[in-house]
Scaffold this motif. Structure first.
Motif, PDB file in Angstrom:
ATOM      1  N   ARG A 150     -70.312  21.401  19.249  1.00 37.70           N
ATOM      2  CA  ARG A 150     -70.837  22.382  18.337  1.00 37.70           C
ATOM      3  C   ARG A 150     -69.966  23.346  17.979  1.00 37.70           C
ATOM      4  O   ARG A 150     -70.326  24.087  16.835  1.00 37.70           O
ATOM      5  CB  ARG A 150     -71.893  23.088  19.235  1.00 37.70           C
ATOM      6  N   THR A 151     -68.717  23.460  18.644  1.00 37.86           N
ATOM      7  CA  THR A 151     -67.774  24.442  18.177  1.00 37.86           C
ATOM      8  C   THR A 151     -66.477  23.492  17.387  1.00 37.86           C
ATOM      9  O   THR A 151     -65.510  24.118  17.508  1.00 37.86           O
ATOM     10  CB  THR A 151     -67.193  25.303  19.261  1.00 37.86           C
ATOM     11  N   LEU A 152     -66.651  22.286  16.885  1.00 37.83           N
ATOM     12  CA  LEU A 152     -65.512  21.783  16.555  1.00 37.83           C
ATOM     13  C   LEU A 152     -65.113  22.027  15.062  1.00 37.83           C
ATOM     14  O   LEU A 152     -63.995  21.836  14.762  1.00 37.83           O
ATOM     15  CB  LEU A 152     -66.109  20.098  16.522  1.00 37.83           C
ATOM     16  N   GLN A 153     -65.856  23.044  14.363  1.00 37.32           N
ATOM     17  CA  GLN A 153     -65.242  23.314  13.180  1.00 37.32           C
ATOM     18  C   GLN A 153     -63.940  24.113  13.143  1.00 37.32           C
ATOM     19  O   GLN A 153     -63.445  24.318  12.317  1.00 37.32           O
ATOM     20  CB  GLN A 153     -66.400  24.144  12.276  1.00 37.32           C
ATOM     21  N   PHE A 154     -63.730  24.603  14.560  1.00 37.12           N
ATOM     22  CA  PHE A 154     -62.638  25.434  14.599  1.00 37.12           C
ATOM     23  C   PHE A 154     -61.220  24.527  14.855  1.00 37.12           C
ATOM     24  O   PHE A 154     -60.347  25.219  14.944  1.00 37.12           O
ATOM     25  CB  PHE A 154     -62.661  26.419  15.877  1.00 37.12           C
ATOM     26  N   LYS A 155     -61.202  23.346  14.919  1.00 36.18           N
ATOM     27  CA  LYS A 155     -60.330  22.368  15.260  1.00 36.18           C
ATOM     28  C   LYS A 155     -59.636  21.945  13.946  1.00 36.18           C
ATOM     29  O   LYS A 155     -60.517  21.839  12.953  1.00 36.18           O
ATOM     30  CB  LYS A 155     -60.586  21.373  16.216  1.00 36.18           C
ATOM     31  N   SER A 156     -58.533  21.032  13.959  1.00 34.81           N
ATOM     32  CA  SER A 156     -58.041  20.483  12.797  1.00 34.81           C
ATOM     33  C   SER A 156     -58.793  19.465  12.645  1.00 34.81           C
ATOM     34  O   SER A 156     -59.414  18.744  13.408  1.00 34.81           O
ATOM     35  CB  SER A 156     -56.439  20.214  13.020  1.00 34.81           C
ATOM     36  N   PRO A 157     -58.762  18.913  11.198  1.00 35.79           N
ATOM     37  CA  PRO A 157     -59.547  17.739  10.814  1.00 35.79           C
ATOM     38  C   PRO A 157     -59.113  16.576  11.366  1.00 35.79           C
ATOM     39  O   PRO A 157     -60.022  15.728  11.908  1.00 35.79           O
ATOM     40  CB  PRO A 157     -59.055  17.403   9.387  1.00 35.79           C
ATOM     41  N   GLU A 158     -57.937  16.190  12.069  1.00 37.26           N
ATOM     42  CA  GLU A 158     -57.596  15.173  12.935  1.00 37.26           C
ATOM     43  C   GLU A 158     -58.301  15.007  14.090  1.00 37.26           C
ATOM     44  O   GLU A 158     -58.660  14.172  14.659  1.00 37.26           O
ATOM     45  CB  GLU A 158     -55.839  15.135  12.826  1.00 37.26           C
ATOM     46  N   LYS A 159     -58.129  16.408  14.844  1.00 39.46           N
ATOM     47  CA  LYS A 159     -58.709  16.571  16.180  1.00 39.46           C
ATOM     48  C   LYS A 159     -60.210  16.495  16.071  1.00 39.46           C
ATOM     49  O   LYS A 159     -60.702  15.851  16.875  1.00 39.46           O
ATOM     50  CB  LYS A 159     -58.314  18.026  16.437  1.00 39.46           C
TER      51      LYS A 159
END
Ligand code: MN
Length: 736
Positions: A150-159
């Motif tokens: 749910r909070t993945l938007q804060f990670k890099s695109p690759e991650k």
């Protein structure tokens, strides 16, 4: 599920107070305080304090209705891994249960998760399931993953991409198998959004565009069904509209090649009643109100899905001509459909209240982990069962984190050979979890095994390992090492064995002709020289028992019959005669005394048979049956004139002497045919010397047996007995 912006302990407490389930609030609050203290100063990618993450995970678990210890463990799930706090601190403060759950989640996080390879993902699923003695560990981990997604938007695109792939490959299947639909669908939809943003947006738009008409349509259906059910139910059963998940629509469109409009269950209503009987009653009502589409009715009540899902599904067409799906289920089925295994904690005291039933369900869970569901392909299912978590498998890791799966009972030797043949051959010791262990140590799931190898290039395995290791793979690799490295031993052993067997079977071939005599079998086994062939026998690559029958035939043809039948003076062949000494042969040749008697192998005469003799050149008289084809073909040939002579059996021939006879049996190929034949013979005290069986092209089995009998009369009795065996089609004396 709620998707709250900021999780705090107050939100959590409010959720507990709003619910009906009893919780140990003070324990939960102190778990929060403990975690908050240790995580203080840490922040997440979003910039929020780290503690919001464990709070969110605990909140999701509360929604699932999990128990106090699980909520505490969720609050504490990252402290051992990410802070100074130890396992022991948690045990002392919150007890062994919470400590065990936290430890489970921590271990889980250390698993090497490679998403690139399907097979690795499959292995990960297995180890996760095998390692988790407590299923709550997996449920915590699923909620942990859900909040991270749910909070993945804060990670890099690759991650984002890697984490989504991992979620799709590992966590979605686990959530599915545990039946936790709410989590499964949300994980799936978020992963889908990162993995295929265009397709996701397209479907989202289509759903958005049709939202109003869809809502209106579903609303009108609900009202009509509700009005009709009001005649028979008070209160009226709950009726819900259902929205299919985005990813669910995507798979229908892209994997089943359907268009958006063709997806019937995009429109769906669900009727929830109290009893199973009511389910079928409602089904009747629905089919009365609307036209059912043929072949779309599924009864998952009488045949539940592997993850315990139960419901009736039917697709019908309303007045508007729009098809829609109706699901009918009881409340208990509904809870299981939404929460799967987690329903146990939420409704433990409520519905079933029966722990026996839960135990059964856990057993069922184990089973469902083994089977792939929703597959009609029997082969696929069988493969899945084989590949999937089998309780007889253990999963161990190399120090680098590669997963090796082995059957239970495997030793470090099996592990070494599973890594690489050379690692096995060079092995001199092993460490498990950094401690030295003996070579017969049996590895267990979750252990990290390190193999210590020798630098000596000539180092090899020990023959005793064959008795220690468990897998066929290791055994055959060890054998093949001995095959290559112990050639001289193998040649000597193989040569001795061949000589022994030839002697036993009365085959005597001169050394200089041996290579020629064996040429066919040598070619078949890729042996260029006799030594190769001896070596192959020595290490077991060639099984003499399998080739001997053919060699015996060949020997008879090449050395015995040719010696008898060739009228011209063929060079004298060395022949071993099977004839008993004179006086015990039981044959009288009129006019010839003291003559060497040999029973021909082409027809193997027995006392009582009508027989005739053939005077061979230098090898005495060979005895044939009068119906032997060799005799019939040659008796009138002038070239043999005078060589066929009358012979007869001595009267006392039947007393004591026994003769070998070979029987050719054809029967239906079935398990135990050979065993029945052998026990029949034992019962009538007939010695069995040899038996071989092969399958015929038509599916029948052909069994050749060699037995000892006193004469043809007894042999006929044996044949009659054998013909009565179940499945036997024919029994004939071998020989022409
Ligand atoms: Mn976490």
């Amino acid at each position: 599920m709620d998707n709250i912006k900021t999780y705090t302990i107050d939100v959590l407490i409010q959720k507990i107070l709003d619910g009906e389930k009893q919780y140990d609030l003070s324990k939960i609050v102190s778990a929060y305080e403990f975690a908050n203290k240790y995580h203080s100063g840490q922040v997440r990618g979003s910039g929020e304090p780290y503690i919001t993450h464990p709070l969110a995970v605990a909140y999701i678990l509360l929604e699932l209705g999990m128990d106090t210890d699980t909520i505490c463990a969720a609050l504490l799930h990252d402290v051992v891994e990410d802070t100074e706090a130890t396992d022991e601190d948690i045990r002392k403060t919150f007890g062994t249960d919470v400590a065990m759950l936290v430890d489970g989640v921590t271990k889980f996080n250390k698993l090497p998760i490679f998403t690139k390879e399907e097979q690795q993902a499959e292995n990960i699923k297995k180890i996760i399931l095998a390692m988790s003695q407590d299923i709550r560990v997996i449920i915590i981990k699923l909620c942990d993953r859900l909040h991270n997604m749910r909070t993945l938007q804060f990670k890099s695109p690759e991650k984002q991409r890697l984490t989504s792939l991992e979620t799709m490959n590992v966590f979605v299947p686990i959530a599915h198998r545990l039946g936790i639909k709410a989590i499964k669908e949300e994980l799936e939809d978020i992963s889908f959004r990162y993995l295929d943003p265009y397709a996701y947006a397209e479907i989202e738009q289509m759903l958005e565009k049709t939202k109003d008409e869809r809502d209106a349509f579903i609303e009108s259906i609900k009202e009509r069904i509700s009005a009709r059910l009001a005649k028979d139910f008070n209160p009226v059963p709950t009726i819900e509209g259902r929205v299919k998940s985005l990813y669910g629509i995507f798979t229908k469109i892209y994997t089943q090649g359907k268009s958006f409009d063709e997806i019937y269950d995009k429109y769906a209503v669900r009727v929830i009643v109290n009893t199973v009987t009511e389910c079928y009653f409602v089904l009747g009502v629905i089919h009365d109100m609307f036209n059912p589409i043929p072949n779309r009715f599924k009864d998952y009540i009488s045949t539940p899905k592997a993850n315990m899902y139960q419901s009736l599904h039917t697709t019908v067409i309303g007045r508007e001509g729009i098809p829609f799906e109706v699901q009918i289920r009881t409340w208990e089925m509904h809870h299981t459909a939404e929460l799967g295994i987690a329903a146990h904690w939420k409704y433990k005291e409520g519905i079933s209240g029966n722990s026996n039933k839960f135990e059964n369900r856990l057993a069922w869970i184990r089973q469902l982990l083994e089977t792939q569901q929703e597959s009609n392909d029997v082969e696929e299912i069988v493969r899945a069962i084989k590949n999937d978590l089998a309780p007889e498998d253990v999963f161990v890791m190399t120090p680098k984190g590669d997963m090796i799966s082995l059957p239970v009972g495997s030793t470090v030797i099996d592990f070494a050979y599973a890594i690489h043949t050379q690692v096995g051959h060079k092995m001199i010791g092993a460490k498990v979890d950094k401690k030295m262990v003996p070579l017969d140590y049996e590895v267990k799931t979750g252990e990290i095994v390190e193999i210590i190898t020798s630098k000596d290039p000539n180092h090899g395995p020990n023959r005793a390992w064959l008795d220690i290791c468990k897998t066929n793979e290791a055994k055959s690799k060890i054998r093949s090492w001995f095959k290559k490295e112990r050639r001289e031993e193998n040649i000597a052993e193989g040569k001795a064995e061949l000589e022994r067997e030839f002697k036993r079977n009365l085959i005597r071939v001169p050394d200089e002709e041996l290579a020629d005599f064996l040429s066919l079998d040598m070619k078949r086994h890729n042996c260029d020289t006799l030594d190769d062939f001896f070596a192959a026998i020595g290490y077991g690559g060639v099984q003499l028992s399998k080739i001997l029958p053919r060699l015996k035939d060949e020997y008879t043809k090449k050395y015995i019959q040719s010696a008898e039948n060739e009228p011209s003076e063929a060079p004298s062949q060395p022949v071993i005669t099977a004839a008993p000494k004179r006086g015990t042969s039981g044959i009288i040749v009129d006019g010839l005394d003291n003559v060497l008697i040999k029973f021909s192998q082409c027809c193997a005469p027995l006392p009582g048979d009508d027989v005739v003799g053939f005077i061979t050149r230098g090898h005495g008289v060979s005895i044939h049956k009068k119906d032997c084809v060799n005799y019939l073909n040659q008796k009138d040939d002038p070239a043999y004139a005078g060589r066929w002579v009358p012979v007869r059996w001595e009267d006392k021939a039947n007393q004591g002497a026994t003769f070998k006879a070979t029987l050719d049996i054809v029967g239906h190929a079935r398990l135990g045919l050979l065993a029945d034949i052998s026990s029949t013979l034992t019962a009538i005290r007939i010695p069995l010397h040899e038996a071989s069986a092969r399958e015929l092209k038509n599916g029948n089995a052909n069994v050749l047996i060699t037995i000892s009998v006193a004469g043809s009369e007894q042999l006929n009795g044996v044949i009659n007995k054998l013909r009565k065996i179940d499945g036997v089609i024919s029994v004939d004396r071998s020989g022409k």
